[in-house]
Design an enzyme around this catalytic site. Structure first.
Site, PDB file in Angstrom:
ATOM      1  N   ASP A  49       0.838  -1.205   0.000  1.00  0.00           N
ATOM      2  CA  ASP A  49       0.000   0.000   0.000  1.00  0.00           C
ATOM      3  C   ASP A  49       0.874   1.258   0.000  1.00  0.00           C
ATOM      4  OD1 ASP A  49       0.869  -0.193   2.604  1.00  0.00           O
ATOM      5  OD2 ASP A  49      -1.107   0.073   3.522  1.00  0.00           O
ATOM      6  N   SER A  50       2.200   1.071   0.075  1.00  0.00           N
ATOM      7  CA  SER A  50       3.132   2.186  -0.156  1.00  0.00           C
ATOM      8  C   SER A  50       2.874   2.803  -1.523  1.00  0.00           C
ATOM      9  CB  SER A  50       4.579   1.697  -0.044  1.00  0.00           C
ATOM     10  OG  SER A  50       4.767   0.524  -0.825  1.00  0.00           O
ATOM     11  N   ASP A  88      -1.105  -6.133  -0.305  1.00  0.00           N
ATOM     12  CA  ASP A  88      -1.486  -5.498   0.963  1.00  0.00           C
ATOM     13  C   ASP A  88      -2.986  -5.302   1.063  1.00  0.00           C
ATOM     14  OD1 ASP A  88       0.369  -4.929   2.944  1.00  0.00           O
ATOM     15  OD2 ASP A  88       1.175  -3.192   1.887  1.00  0.00           O
ATOM     16  N   LYS A 118      -1.219  -9.434   2.710  1.00  0.00           N
ATOM     17  CA  LYS A 118      -0.487  -8.966   3.890  1.00  0.00           C
ATOM     18  C   LYS A 118      -1.396  -8.018   4.649  1.00  0.00           C
ATOM     19  CE  LYS A 118       3.133  -5.923   3.798  1.00  0.00           C
ATOM     20  NZ  LYS A 118       2.634  -4.819   4.630  1.00  0.00           N
ATOM     21  N   GLU A 120      -1.508  -5.578   8.485  1.00  0.00           N
ATOM     22  CA  GLU A 120      -0.716  -5.022   9.572  1.00  0.00           C
ATOM     23  C   GLU A 120      -1.359  -5.325  10.921  1.00  0.00           C
ATOM     24  OE1 GLU A 120       0.070  -0.859   8.928  1.00  0.00           O
ATOM     25  OE2 GLU A 120       0.859  -1.211   6.912  1.00  0.00           O
ATOM     26  N   GLU A 186       9.135  -4.339  10.752  1.00  0.00           N
ATOM     27  CA  GLU A 186       9.524  -3.016  10.252  1.00  0.00           C
ATOM     28  C   GLU A 186      10.022  -2.123  11.383  1.00  0.00           C
ATOM     29  OE1 GLU A 186       6.866  -1.097   7.491  1.00  0.00           O
ATOM     30  OE2 GLU A 186       7.993   0.789   7.583  1.00  0.00           O
TER      31      GLU A 186
HETATM   32  O1  KIV Z   1       3.476  -1.097   1.714  1.00  0.00           O
HETATM   33  C1  KIV Z   1       4.628  -1.553   1.692  1.00  0.00           C
HETATM   34  O2  KIV Z   1       5.394  -1.322   0.748  1.00  0.00           O
HETATM   35  C2  KIV Z   1       5.072  -2.361   2.818  1.00  0.00           C
HETATM   36  C3  KIV Z   1       6.517  -2.688   2.910  1.00  0.00           C
HETATM   37  C4  KIV Z   1       7.257  -1.501   3.358  1.00  0.00           C
HETATM   38  C5  KIV Z   1       6.771  -3.856   3.786  1.00  0.00           C
HETATM   39  O3  KIV Z   1       4.292  -2.711   3.646  1.00  0.00           O
END
Ligand code: KIV
Length: 272
Positions: A49-50, A88, A118, A120, A186
């Site tokens: 989600d970056s 994500d 993924k 969090e 992280e």
């Molecule tokens: O969103 C992302 O790119 C991430 C990584 C930094 C692990 O969660």
């Protein structure tokens, strides 16, 4: 194997089996061409989600939506042959209940072809992870600094220093016991990352953690020098593509203004 035989795509089971083995190489990707480049070297490609910050200019990951993740996930899937694609779950798509998480995780996998999701969170997400994994959704967990929680964490701070170490360790143990196939650590102190790696039975994937983790992940735009708004300490730059691109754009602008572009080889005659 013939030259054009398809390679088998890695699964969450393959990745989990790498615990304690050769380090897992992971990068984010958000587009087809970049996914192709990453696929040549990576075991895991994360549609993080970056994407909201590095491609869409959002101030944090909180504004990322399911539709954005699906669009980028579909693009990345077209570029992958071998790497496991993990996608994500965006903020607000899984925290409400295990049922909400299942609905959105299933949609992400169905509409993108991702092999895992993924999410969090540590102990607070254990029931959700148990619910998803019991229903055929492999989950990569993410503990330590969880960027979707910056408003309650008070910013992008190192997590697990001093007396706080046990909280992060407990989170990692909780997600492993709930059935996650791997866990991102992280921005935690290196000694704590090593302790967690020794303690939990699943691969740890470090970002701002320790070389002792079972694997490493970086945001691709950070490591290529394409995202320059800020540079986290852990985001080693392996190239300065942003500077190269700026120089190329400046050269193009200068040639257009001087009428040196297009040149004879770039235009068409009657025959060629
Ligand atoms: O969103 C992302 O790119 C991430 C990584 C930094 C692990 O969660």
């Amino acid at each position: 194997m013939s030259a054009n035989a398809r390679q088998r795509q890695l699964t969450a089971v393959d990745v989990q089996a790498r615990k304690g083995g050769a380090p897992l190489v992971c990068l984010t990707a958000y587009t087809t061409p970049v996914a192709r480049l990453a696929d040549a070297e990576c075991d895991v490609v994360l549609v993080g989600d970056s994407v909201g910050m590095v491609l869409h200019g959002l101030p944090s990951t909180l504004g990322v939506t399911m539709d954005m993740m699906i669009l980028h996930g579909q693009a990345v899937a077209r570029g992958l042959d071998r790497a496991l694609m993990v996608i994500d779950m965006p903020f607000g798509s899984y925290e409400e209940s295990p049922e909400q998480a299942f609905r959105n995780a299933a949609r992400l996998m169905r509409e993108t072809g991702a092999g895992a999701v993924k999410l969090e969170g540590g102990a607070a997400m254990a029931d959700t992870i148990r619910f998803l994994t019991a229903r055929s959704i492999p989950v990569m967990a993410h503990v330590g600094l969880t960027p979707q929680a910056i408003n309650t964490l008070g910013g992008y701070k190192v997590q697990g220093r001093g007396a706080d170490a046990d909280r992060v360790l407990t989170d990692a143990q909780a997600v492993a016991e709930a059935g996650a196939f791997s866990v991102v650590l992280e921005k935690v102190p290196a000694a704590l990352a090593d302790r967690i790696t020794e303690t939990v039975a699943i691969p740890t994937i470090g970002i701002g953690a320790s070389a002792g983790c079972d694997g490493q992940v970086l945001v691709i735009d950070d490591m290529l020098g394409l995202f320059t708004d800020f540079q986290p300490k852990f985001a080693k730059r392996y190239a300065e593509l942003g500077q190269g691109a700026q120089a190329a754009i400046a050269a193009y602008a200068e040639e257009v203004r001087a009428r040196r572009f297009p040149a004879a080889e770039h235009v068409f005659g009657d025959a060629t």
